[in-house]
Design a protein around this motif. Structure first.
Motif, mmCIF file in Angstrom:
data_model
loop_
_atom_site.group_PDB
_atom_site.id
_atom_site.type_symbol
_atom_site.label_atom_id
_atom_site.label_comp_id
_atom_site.label_asym_id
_atom_site.label_seq_id
_atom_site.Cartn_x
_atom_site.Cartn_y
_atom_site.Cartn_z
ATOM 1 N N ASP A 126 0.806 -1.218 0.000
ATOM 2 C CA ASP A 126 0.000 0.000 0.000
ATOM 3 C C ASP A 126 0.842 1.273 0.000
ATOM 4 O O ASP A 126 0.548 2.215 -0.717
ATOM 5 C CB ASP A 126 -0.972 0.023 1.181
ATOM 6 N N SER A 127 1.877 1.321 0.799
ATOM 7 C CA SER A 127 2.694 2.543 0.843
ATOM 8 C C SER A 127 4.189 2.226 0.753
ATOM 9 O O SER A 127 5.011 2.912 1.340
ATOM 10 C CB SER A 127 2.398 3.329 2.120
ATOM 11 N N CYS A 128 4.522 1.206 0.025
ATOM 12 C CA CYS A 128 5.912 0.766 -0.080
ATOM 13 C C CYS A 128 6.680 1.625 -1.088
ATOM 14 O O CYS A 128 6.324 1.659 -2.267
ATOM 15 C CB CYS A 128 5.965 -0.696 -0.496
ATOM 16 N N HIS A 153 -5.852 1.167 -3.737
ATOM 17 C CA HIS A 153 -4.584 1.486 -4.392
ATOM 18 C C HIS A 153 -4.531 0.831 -5.771
ATOM 19 O O HIS A 153 -4.886 -0.322 -5.935
ATOM 20 C CB HIS A 153 -3.407 0.996 -3.543
ATOM 21 N N CYS A 212 -2.096 -5.326 -1.888
ATOM 22 C CA CYS A 212 -2.578 -3.985 -1.571
ATOM 23 C C CYS A 212 -4.098 -3.997 -1.493
ATOM 24 O O CYS A 212 -4.746 -4.948 -1.928
ATOM 25 C CB CYS A 212 -2.100 -2.979 -2.613
#
Length: 152
Positions: free
Chosen positions: A14-16, A41, A37
């Motif tokens: 998700d926020s990598c 996203h 994810c």
């Protein structure tokens, strides 16, 4: 170069911030990678990269990864809680900033997270967010992921 026992790299995506590095290293080491994810996203990746989208529930990505991994797989996550559960399953875990999680330091990390959450719930302002992501951390991540894929 090679992976151990059909090792798969799972990514809490998700926020990598190191997705490109993961793809490149997994191509070099000829191992599969799975980006997990939420439906919120939209990830773009080469056609040979598996992307799994799960419900938007805050724990859905973690639950998918926990169910899918097997011993000696690798997971990239910045979630301490998920990391601690994965370590118990014999999974190698590294953060996008290049920190290799281990059982020795996990209790301290979880305690620190708990105290921070407790402060936020009590109304205390917690200064700032995460530190800015640096090139040094990106390099450390690449080195640590490569060493895990090398079997070190």
């Amino acid at each position: 170069m090679g992976t151990k026992r059909n090792q798969i790299v799972y990514v809490d995506a998700d926020s990598c911030p190191v997705k490109e590095e993961i793809i490149s290293l997994c191509e070099t080491y000829e191992c599969d990678v799975v980006f997990v994810c939420s439906y919120a996203h939209d990830l773009n990746a080469p056609a040979h990269i598996k992307i799994v989208q799960v419900d938007c529930h805050k724990e859905a990505v973690d639950l998918y990864i926990l169910a899918a991994v097997k011993e000696t797989d690798v997971c990239v996550t910045q979630d301490y809680g998920l990391a601690s559960l994965l370590l118990m399953k014999g999974v190698y875990v590294v953060s996008p900033r290049g920190h290799r999680y281990d059982e020795k330091t996990m209790d301290e990390m979880l305690q620190s997270r708990y105290l921070s959450q407790k402060e936020r719930r009590s109304g205390k302002k917690v200064r700032g967010g995460p530190k800015k992501f640096t090139a040094i951390e990106r390099d450390r991540f690449k080195q640590n992921l490569a060493s895990l894929l090398d079997g070190e």
